[in-house]
Design a protein around this motif. Structure first.
Motif, PDB file in Angstrom:
ATOM      1  N   GLY A 165       0.823  -1.151   0.099  1.00 36.62           N
ATOM      2  CA  GLY A 165      -0.055   0.096   0.102  1.00 36.62           C
ATOM      3  C   GLY A 165       0.892   1.306  -0.021  1.00 36.62           C
ATOM      4  N   GLU A 168       0.191   3.329  -3.212  1.00 38.40           N
ATOM      5  CA  GLU A 168      -1.068   3.914  -2.948  1.00 38.40           C
ATOM      6  C   GLU A 168      -1.190   5.125  -2.203  1.00 38.40           C
ATOM      7  N   ILE A 171       0.196   8.000  -4.193  1.00 42.11           N
ATOM      8  CA  ILE A 171      -0.786   8.415  -5.093  1.00 42.11           C
ATOM      9  C   ILE A 171      -1.723   9.200  -4.297  1.00 42.11           C
ATOM     10  N   GLU A 172      -2.308   8.832  -3.312  1.00 45.64           N
ATOM     11  CA  GLU A 172      -3.475   9.532  -2.708  1.00 45.64           C
ATOM     12  C   GLU A 172      -3.011  10.762  -2.153  1.00 45.64           C
ATOM     13  N   SER A 178       1.443   8.791 -11.290  1.00 44.60           N
ATOM     14  CA  SER A 178       1.686   7.516 -12.037  1.00 44.60           C
ATOM     15  C   SER A 178       2.852   7.432 -12.901  1.00 44.60           C
TER      16      SER A 178
END
Length: 404
Positions: A165, A168, A171-172, A178
């Motif tokens: 994770g 992720e 990114i979040e 990306s």
């Protein structure tokens, strides 16, 4: 003028040799230095936590080190030498470099030739030094911090955290897109990777601290921390670190972390705390260079070998294990060399900003390597760094050579 072509150097490889009285237990001072540095790190985190409700008044850890650090006596002097127009992957090129380093060191009367390389060159230089021990008995090889930390972050974020994770989260949180995510996880974008790791680790530290507050309900020395927030200086930090209430709080927090390592918050908590432990090693390695703390530098290099071994970084695991043992016994194998190393062989003062020394190999990458490197490493140059502790106006003063 250097020869246009260097002769091929082929030999049977041999391993390192240690003195008869060699001790393979690192000095206790290394752990003490790490604990003292972690005390500053935890104090900084508490100040950031307390100041996070409104506008953040406490700088990041690098800025905190600078605010509480010491000003270098003077800038280091960097000299550039004649290029060797052959690949650095050739043994003969490395041999020639070692001999040139030795000749330059002898000119100023320094007893030891100290060279800093990245691991690729270390793997070429060490076998030469080990094979021809008598010829290179006065040579000391150091592994550059910049490349070690960069590859360590790659093993941590790109291998250990794969599928956990971490990507992720980046990114979040808007820390990565990306397009650049792959270079961050593979440690190719060093600055972005380090910044992202600092942000994520601080978030994890605060989450853990909040759970600690809910369960243990400790007393927090607000007044002491607020004073440090409003006056972030070395004097204020020294005073803060002597506060019994703060020391008790941090000790309780460390004991709580030990409970988490034993499974108090489940296996997910154990995993992310292990990630935090690895990240702290990276930050402490950076701290060691910024403050020229040799004992902390020694400790971090030795502690990093485990993760490299676990995630296919076997060359780093092998040579960091040797490096730790070599530094532990350097007083036996190279008497007095440690005094020269501590004077500035692991760090370069490129400015007079407090607590902002740079790693030797990072200095190489940011100076001549920007222009000298080609895709095939066909051009090899090296530099001579005079540490900030040494007066360069007196040629009779012995000077440390850090080259690569």
């Amino acid at each position: 003028m250097p020869p246009k072509m260097l002769p091929e150097l082929a030999f049977k490889r041999v391993g390192p040799k240690f003195p008869m009285q060699a001790n393979f237990t690192p000095p206790a001072e290394n752990q003490e230095s790490y604990d003292a540095s972690m005390l500053q790190y935890n104090t900084h985190l508490l100040c950031r936590w307390l100041s996070s409700q409104g506008k953040q008044q406490v700088p990041g850890f690098g800025g905190f080190i600078s605010s509480t650090g010491k000003v270098p006596p003077r800038k280091s002097t960097i000299d550039f030498y004649t290029p060797i127009n052959q690949p650095i992957t050739d043994n003969a090129v490395v041999y020639e470099l070692l001999k040139r380093s030795e000749a330059a060191t002898e000119e100023v009367g320094q007893p030891y030739t100290i060279n800093t390389f990245d691991l690729g060159v270390v793997m070429k230089a060490c076998p030469i030094v080990w094979k021809y021990g008598e010829e290179f008995s006065k040579h000391v090889i150091l592994i550059g911090k910049f490349h070690t930390a960069m590859n360590y972050m790659g093993r941590l974020t790109g291998r250990k955290c794969l599928g956990a994770g971490y990507a992720e989260i980046l990114i979040e949180a808007g820390l990565a897109t990306s397009g650049c995510l792959k270079s961050i996880l593979s440690r190719k974008s060093y600055a972005k990777a380090l910044f992202s790791l600092k942000v994520v680790t601080e978030a994890l530290e605060r989450l853990l601290f909040n759970v600690f507050l809910e369960e243990e309900k400790p007393d927090i020395p607000y007044e002491t921390l607020i004073n440090l927030i409003h006056c972030c200086t070395s004097e204020s930090l020294d005073s803060t670190l002597k506060d019994p209430a703060l020391l008790k709080l941090i000790d309780q927090f460390l004991r709580y972390q030990d409970k988490v390592r034993r499974g108090h918050l489940g296996k997910t908590g154990m995993f992310w705390l292990s990630v935090m432990d690895h990240a702290r090693l990276v930050f402490m390695m950076d701290f060691a260079v910024k403050t020229n703390d040799f004992e902390l530098f020694h400790h971090c290099n030795g502690a990093m070998a485990d993760l490299f071994f676990a995630y296919d970084g076997h060359n780093y695991a092998r040579y960091l294990t040797w490096f730790e043992a070599f530094l532990t016994n350097i007083d036996l194998s190279h008497p007095v060399a440690l005094d020269y190393i501590k004077l500035g062989a692991i760090a370069v003062a490129r400015s007079l900003i407090p607590g902002a020394l740079a790693a030797v190999d990072k200095t190489m990458e940011e100076t001549f390597m920007r222009f000298a490197k080609s895709s095939g490493m066909s051009v090899f140059m090296y530099i001579h760094i005079w540490p900030s502790h040494y007066p360069v106006d007196n040629v009779s003063q012995s000077r440390i050579r850090c080259e690569g």
